[in-house]
Write a protein that holds these residues in place. Structure first.
Motif, short mmCIF file in Angstrom:
data_model
loop_
_atom_site.label_atom_id
_atom_site.label_comp_id
_atom_site.label_asym_id
_atom_site.label_seq_id
_atom_site.Cartn_x
_atom_site.Cartn_y
_atom_site.Cartn_z
N ARG A 10 38.12 38.15 -53.79
CA ARG A 10 38.53 38.55 -52.44
C ARG A 10 37.37 38.66 -51.46
N ASP A 11 36.16 38.86 -51.94
CA ASP A 11 35.01 38.97 -51.04
C ASP A 11 34.31 37.64 -50.78
N LEU A 12 34.79 36.59 -51.42
CA LEU A 12 34.19 35.28 -51.16
C LEU A 12 34.53 34.88 -49.73
N ALA A 13 33.50 34.64 -48.91
CA ALA A 13 33.72 34.39 -47.49
C ALA A 13 33.33 32.95 -47.15
N ILE A 14 34.27 32.05 -47.39
CA ILE A 14 34.04 30.63 -47.04
C ILE A 14 35.21 30.12 -46.19
N PRO A 15 35.44 30.77 -45.04
CA PRO A 15 36.60 30.41 -44.23
C PRO A 15 36.54 28.96 -43.74
N ARG A 16 35.33 28.37 -43.69
CA ARG A 16 35.24 27.01 -43.18
C ARG A 16 35.32 25.95 -44.28
N ALA A 17 35.62 26.36 -45.51
CA ALA A 17 35.80 25.36 -46.57
C ALA A 17 36.98 24.46 -46.20
N GLN A 18 36.74 23.14 -46.23
CA GLN A 18 37.77 22.20 -45.79
C GLN A 18 38.71 21.79 -46.90
#
Ligand code: VGL
Ligand code: ZN
Length: 206
Positions: A95-103
């Motif tokens: 839940r803390d993995l922050a890769i919102p721009r992963a396509q």
């Protein structure tokens, strides 16, 4: 020069401390990956994504125990505890993995009889996930690998990346290993022999 992509491998709850196939200190990769990911334009994540009763689960082989090996039609297979079953909380990304721009999220290991450590080629060594073609289509030639586990899904993915003609680096402090019977040392030896660079997160940048 070709573009670079960060490949975030299997940062999933079942591989975290307390998960069914816990990688020691697996949770420590999360803040490191978040820091690196902020610098990359291209990011791909992978998710181990098994159906129930998958052939890689010891529970699918009566009398066999986790971490033993068996022979499947495509070769030697380590038998694992049940893990990353499709749609379960254990299969979700941390839940803390922050890769919102992963396509792109590549899901692998979803065929009942075939495992897939690699993000590129399943364990039968012939079925493609399509990832290499996707990357090439976008002009991406340089890959940086991080996540879990160094000696299985990260290592196999980086080896297949080299075999497919990509430049590849494994970011050591953004990975953690299972280390089963010397598998970590063996993985680093094979990675070096294949021309995969061993990098540190403070030097990892596109
Ligand atoms: C993995 C064992 C089984 C990994 C996945 O992500 O390294 N290892 N399934
Ligand atoms: Zn798996």
């Amino acid at each position: 020069m070709s573009a670079a992509c960060l490949i975030v491998v299997d940062v999933q709850n079942d591989f975290m401390p307390g998960g069914t196939l816990a990688v020691p200190r697996g949770d420590e990769v999360v803040p490191v990956i978040n820091r690196i990911a902020a610098q990359f334009e291209w990011i791909v994540a992978t998710q181990d994504w098994h159906p129930r009763a998958h052939a890689s689960f010891a529970s699918s082989h009566p009398g066999r125990k986790p971490f033993e090996t068996t022979r499947l039609p495509y070769g030697e297979q380590v038998l694992w505890p049940d893990h990353c079953v499709q749609g379960t909380a254990g299969a979700a990304l941390h839940r803390d993995l922050a890769i919102p721009r992963a396509q792109l999220i590549v899901r692998k290991g979803y065929r009942p009889g075939v495992d897939s450590y690699s993000a590129f080629l399943e364990a039968d060594r012939s079925t493609s996930t399509g990832l290499a073609a996707w990357l090439r289509e976008l002009g991406i030639g340089r890959l940086w690998f991080c996540g879990l586990a160094t000696d299985f899904c990260v290592g196999w993915s980086a080896l297949d990346a080299r075999a497919a003609g990509f430049e590849a680096s494994v970011i050591e402090d953004a990975c953690r290993a299972i280390d089963l019977d010397g598998s970590l040392e063996r993985a680093w030896r094979e990675l070096r022999a294949a021309g995969v660079a061993r990098a540190r997160s403070d030097r990892a940048a596109p």
